[in-house]
Design a protein around this motif. Structure first.
Motif, PDB file in Angstrom:
ATOM      1  N   LEU A  68       0.826  -1.204   0.000  1.00  0.00           N
ATOM      2  CA  LEU A  68       0.000   0.000   0.000  1.00  0.00           C
ATOM      3  C   LEU A  68       0.866   1.262   0.000  1.00  0.00           C
ATOM      4  CD1 LEU A  68      -2.720  -1.166   2.525  1.00  0.00           C
ATOM      5  CD2 LEU A  68      -3.077  -0.742   0.085  1.00  0.00           C
ATOM      6  N   ALA A  69       1.966   1.218   0.751  1.00  0.00           N
ATOM      7  CA  ALA A  69       2.880   2.375   0.795  1.00  0.00           C
ATOM      8  C   ALA A  69       3.508   2.612  -0.571  1.00  0.00           C
ATOM      9  CB  ALA A  69       3.956   2.150   1.855  1.00  0.00           C
ATOM     10  N   TRP A  70       3.910   1.516  -1.237  1.00  0.00           N
ATOM     11  CA  TRP A  70       4.486   1.629  -2.582  1.00  0.00           C
ATOM     12  C   TRP A  70       3.467   2.226  -3.546  1.00  0.00           C
ATOM     13  CZ3 TRP A  70       8.651   1.634  -5.570  1.00  0.00           C
ATOM     14  CH2 TRP A  70       8.510   1.368  -6.924  1.00  0.00           C
ATOM     15  N   MET A  71       2.214   1.765  -3.427  1.00  0.00           N
ATOM     16  CA  MET A  71       1.164   2.277  -4.299  1.00  0.00           C
ATOM     17  C   MET A  71       0.953   3.771  -4.062  1.00  0.00           C
ATOM     18  SD  MET A  71      -2.798   1.181  -4.521  1.00  0.00           S
ATOM     19  CE  MET A  71      -3.175   2.302  -3.182  1.00  0.00           C
ATOM     20  N   ARG A  72       0.892   4.190  -2.795  1.00  0.00           N
ATOM     21  CA  ARG A  72       0.730   5.625  -2.486  1.00  0.00           C
ATOM     22  C   ARG A  72       1.885   6.438  -3.063  1.00  0.00           C
ATOM     23  NH1 ARG A  72      -1.060   3.590   2.560  1.00  0.00           N
ATOM     24  NH2 ARG A  72       1.041   3.771   3.401  1.00  0.00           N
ATOM     25  N   GLU A  73       3.096   5.899  -2.913  1.00  0.00           N
ATOM     26  CA  GLU A  73       4.296   6.606  -3.365  1.00  0.00           C
ATOM     27  C   GLU A  73       4.337   6.741  -4.888  1.00  0.00           C
ATOM     28  OE1 GLU A  73       8.928   5.474  -3.214  1.00  0.00           O
ATOM     29  OE2 GLU A  73       7.943   5.469  -1.258  1.00  0.00           O
ATOM     30  N   THR A  74       3.939   5.678  -5.589  1.00  0.00           N
ATOM     31  CA  THR A  74       4.070   5.682  -7.053  1.00  0.00           C
ATOM     32  C   THR A  74       2.875   6.298  -7.769  1.00  0.00           C
ATOM     33  OG1 THR A  74       3.210   3.412  -7.170  1.00  0.00           O
ATOM     34  CG2 THR A  74       5.623   3.694  -7.108  1.00  0.00           C
ATOM     35  N   THR A  75       1.704   6.338  -7.091  1.00  0.00           N
ATOM     36  CA  THR A  75       0.502   6.847  -7.760  1.00  0.00           C
ATOM     37  C   THR A  75      -0.063   8.110  -7.120  1.00  0.00           C
ATOM     38  OG1 THR A  75      -1.080   5.612  -6.384  1.00  0.00           O
ATOM     39  CG2 THR A  75      -0.168   4.465  -8.320  1.00  0.00           C
ATOM     40  N   GLY A  76       0.295   8.375  -5.875  1.00  0.00           N
ATOM     41  CA  GLY A  76      -0.308   9.497  -5.152  1.00  0.00           C
ATOM     42  C   GLY A  76      -1.711   9.207  -4.666  1.00  0.00           C
ATOM     43  N   ILE A  77      -2.159   7.947  -4.795  1.00  0.00           N
ATOM     44  CA  ILE A  77      -3.513   7.558  -4.379  1.00  0.00           C
ATOM     45  C   ILE A  77      -3.432   6.811  -3.051  1.00  0.00           C
ATOM     46  CG2 ILE A  77      -5.558   6.188  -4.964  1.00  0.00           C
ATOM     47  CD1 ILE A  77      -4.633   6.545  -7.956  1.00  0.00           C
ATOM     48  N   ASP A  78      -4.228   7.250  -2.080  1.00  0.00           N
ATOM     49  CA  ASP A  78      -4.266   6.605  -0.769  1.00  0.00           C
ATOM     50  C   ASP A  78      -5.672   6.060  -0.566  1.00  0.00           C
ATOM     51  OD1 ASP A  78      -4.249   5.864   1.897  1.00  0.00           O
ATOM     52  OD2 ASP A  78      -3.162   7.647   2.569  1.00  0.00           O
ATOM     53  N   LEU A  79      -5.810   4.743  -0.499  1.00  0.00           N
ATOM     54  CA  LEU A  79      -7.135   4.129  -0.368  1.00  0.00           C
ATOM     55  C   LEU A  79      -7.747   4.368   1.006  1.00  0.00           C
ATOM     56  CD1 LEU A  79      -6.598   0.762  -2.251  1.00  0.00           C
ATOM     57  CD2 LEU A  79      -7.641   2.861  -3.088  1.00  0.00           C
ATOM     58  N   ASP A  80      -6.934   4.785   1.975  1.00  0.00           N
ATOM     59  CA  ASP A  80      -7.465   5.082   3.303  1.00  0.00           C
ATOM     60  C   ASP A  80      -7.992   6.515   3.393  1.00  0.00           C
ATOM     61  OD1 ASP A  80      -6.972   2.571   4.494  1.00  0.00           O
ATOM     62  OD2 ASP A  80      -4.853   3.073   4.702  1.00  0.00           O
ATOM     63  N   VAL A  81      -7.829   7.271   2.318  1.00  0.00           N
ATOM     64  CA  VAL A  81      -8.271   8.664   2.279  1.00  0.00           C
ATOM     65  C   VAL A  81      -9.177   8.837   1.062  1.00  0.00           C
ATOM     66  CG1 VAL A  81      -7.509  11.055   1.985  1.00  0.00           C
ATOM     67  CG2 VAL A  81      -6.137   9.479   3.357  1.00  0.00           C
ATOM     68  N   GLY A  82     -10.214   9.621   1.193  1.00  0.00           N
ATOM     69  CA  GLY A  82     -11.059   9.901   0.027  1.00  0.00           C
ATOM     70  C   GLY A  82     -12.468   9.377   0.156  1.00  0.00           C
ATOM     71  N   GLY A  83     -12.694   8.518   1.149  1.00  0.00           N
ATOM     72  CA  GLY A  83     -14.048   8.031   1.407  1.00  0.00           C
ATOM     73  C   GLY A  83     -14.718   7.457   0.180  1.00  0.00           C
ATOM     74  N   ASP A  84     -15.860   8.028  -0.171  1.00  0.00           N
ATOM     75  CA  ASP A  84     -16.655   7.534  -1.301  1.00  0.00           C
ATOM     76  C   ASP A  84     -16.424   8.332  -2.580  1.00  0.00           C
ATOM     77  OD1 ASP A  84     -17.785   5.563   0.243  1.00  0.00           O
ATOM     78  OD2 ASP A  84     -19.535   6.760   0.797  1.00  0.00           O
ATOM     79  N   ALA A  85     -15.366   9.149  -2.619  1.00  0.00           N
ATOM     80  CA  ALA A  85     -15.102   9.957  -3.814  1.00  0.00           C
ATOM     81  C   ALA A  85     -14.959   9.044  -5.032  1.00  0.00           C
ATOM     82  CB  ALA A  85     -13.823  10.769  -3.614  1.00  0.00           C
ATOM     83  N   PRO A  86     -15.579   9.418  -6.159  1.00  0.00           N
ATOM     84  CA  PRO A  86     -15.461   8.574  -7.360  1.00  0.00           C
ATOM     85  C   PRO A  86     -14.002   8.358  -7.750  1.00  0.00           C
ATOM     86  CG  PRO A  86     -17.110  10.286  -7.666  1.00  0.00           C
ATOM     87  CD  PRO A  86     -16.403  10.603  -6.381  1.00  0.00           C
ATOM     88  N   ILE A  87     -13.759   7.202  -8.340  1.00  0.00           N
ATOM     89  CA  ILE A  87     -12.406   6.874  -8.796  1.00  0.00           C
ATOM     90  C   ILE A  87     -12.475   6.628 -10.300  1.00  0.00           C
ATOM     91  CG2 ILE A  87     -12.564   4.376  -8.358  1.00  0.00           C
ATOM     92  CD1 ILE A  87      -9.656   4.624  -7.222  1.00  0.00           C
ATOM     93  N   SER A  88     -11.535   7.181 -11.025  1.00  0.00           N
ATOM     94  CA  SER A  88     -11.571   7.113 -12.485  1.00  0.00           C
ATOM     95  C   SER A  88     -10.812   5.901 -13.014  1.00  0.00           C
ATOM     96  CB  SER A  88     -10.950   8.382 -13.075  1.00  0.00           C
ATOM     97  OG  SER A  88      -9.543   8.381 -12.834  1.00  0.00           O
ATOM     98  N   ARG A  89     -11.038   5.624 -14.292  1.00  0.00           N
ATOM     99  CA  ARG A  89     -10.284   4.551 -14.961  1.00  0.00           C
ATOM    100  C   ARG A  89      -8.790   4.849 -14.965  1.00  0.00           C
ATOM    101  NH1 ARG A  89     -12.355   0.639 -18.211  1.00  0.00           N
ATOM    102  NH2 ARG A  89     -14.621   0.500 -18.260  1.00  0.00           N
ATOM    103  N   VAL A  90      -8.443   6.109 -15.114  1.00  0.00           N
ATOM    104  CA  VAL A  90      -7.023   6.488 -15.089  1.00  0.00           C
ATOM    105  C   VAL A  90      -6.424   6.146 -13.731  1.00  0.00           C
ATOM    106  CG1 VAL A  90      -5.410   8.432 -15.151  1.00  0.00           C
ATOM    107  CG2 VAL A  90      -7.243   8.270 -16.851  1.00  0.00           C
ATOM    108  N   GLN A  91      -7.138   6.459 -12.669  1.00  0.00           N
ATOM    109  CA  GLN A  91      -6.637   6.172 -11.325  1.00  0.00           C
ATOM    110  C   GLN A  91      -6.533   4.664 -11.075  1.00  0.00           C
ATOM    111  OE1 GLN A  91      -9.644   8.694  -9.408  1.00  0.00           O
ATOM    112  NE2 GLN A  91      -7.951   9.743  -8.342  1.00  0.00           N
ATOM    113  N   THR A  92      -7.541   3.916 -11.486  1.00  0.00           N
ATOM    114  CA  THR A  92      -7.463   2.471 -11.257  1.00  0.00           C
ATOM    115  C   THR A  92      -6.370   1.837 -12.118  1.00  0.00           C
ATOM    116  OG1 THR A  92      -9.321   2.114 -12.794  1.00  0.00           O
ATOM    117  CG2 THR A  92      -9.836   2.172 -10.442  1.00  0.00           C
ATOM    118  N   ALA A  93      -6.147   2.371 -13.305  1.00  0.00           N
ATOM    119  CA  ALA A  93      -5.038   1.866 -14.123  1.00  0.00           C
ATOM    120  C   ALA A  93      -3.706   2.118 -13.423  1.00  0.00           C
ATOM    121  CB  ALA A  93      -5.051   2.517 -15.498  1.00  0.00           C
ATOM    122  N   LEU A  94      -3.562   3.284 -12.803  1.00  0.00           N
ATOM    123  CA  LEU A  94      -2.335   3.589 -12.059  1.00  0.00           C
ATOM    124  C   LEU A  94      -2.154   2.647 -10.874  1.00  0.00           C
ATOM    125  CD1 LEU A  94      -2.448   7.504 -11.968  1.00  0.00           C
ATOM    126  CD2 LEU A  94      -0.779   6.075 -13.196  1.00  0.00           C
TER     127      LEU A  94
END
Length: 200
Positions: A68-94
């Motif tokens: 999870l730390a590697w994912m946050r570092e490489t994508t800037g996406i934190d699954l523990d933050v953002g609640g129910d905010a929509p997630i895009s195809r670009v973000q899921t691809a990352l």
């Protein structure tokens, strides 16, 4: 924040457990051998991890947190933050490109393989592994829910579990055990995962 002496010792013991699993295999991953690899008495190891299943639980949790730390570092996406905010195809691809990069690390895949083998003959380790995959799948459920917020709980869980199954199979392929890794395979895998996440 500087780690305490106890935290540093715990890290060293987990490092030793991973090293023994990857270099000597699950059959040799006894508490005694792990204590020896850490240069401590077995009682000292058991002070931190009373049983081998406690130790394997901590190893798996640390691997997941590293991922999870590697994912946050490489994508800037934190699954523990953002609640129910929509997630895009670009973000899921990352996210999944980041996960696939991690599968290029053979020692991590070998670690999983050895724990799977251990779980096949040890009911307590099997329970630990099931709990780990439930936790892992829970993170994937967060992704799917943010892409398809209207899904019923059972459909959400089924999609998350299917994505985990695809990735775990891909990990074996990616590590070279099966010899099936190719750029085309990665593209098809990502397309399948995107379909599961976004529904179209």
């Amino acid at each position: 924040m500087t780690p305490t002496k106890g935290e540093l010792r715990r890290i060293a013991l987990l490092d030793a457990a991973e090293h023994v699993l990857v270099t000597s295999g699950n059959a040799n991953a006894t508490m005694r051998n792990i204590a020896a690899a850490s240069d401590v008495r077995i009682g000292h190891l058991q002070h931190y991890f009373p049983t081998r299943s406690d130790l394997m639980q901590a190893v798996l949790e640390r691997v997941l947190q590293r991922s999870l730390a590697w994912m946050r570092e490489t994508t800037g996406i934190d699954l523990d933050v953002g609640g129910d905010a929509p997630i895009s195809r670009v973000q899921t691809a990352l996210i999944f490109a980041s996960m696939m990069q991690q599968q290029n690390e053979p020692t991590t895949v070998r670690l999983y393989v050895e724990i799977w083998a251990m779980a096949a003959s040890d009911a307590e380790i099997a329970t630990v592994l099931r709990d780990f995959y439930a936790h892992y799948s829970g993170y994937v459920e967060v992704i799917v829910h943010r892409a398809q917020p209207g899904l019923e709980a059972s459909a959400l869980q089924a999609k998350a579990n299917s994505i985990v199954a695809l990735f775990e199979g891909a990990a074996i392929v990616s590590a070279g055990f099966a010899g099936l890794r190719s750029e085309g395979t990665d593209i098809v895998l990502l397309d399948a995962i995107q379909h599961l996440i976004h529904g179209s």
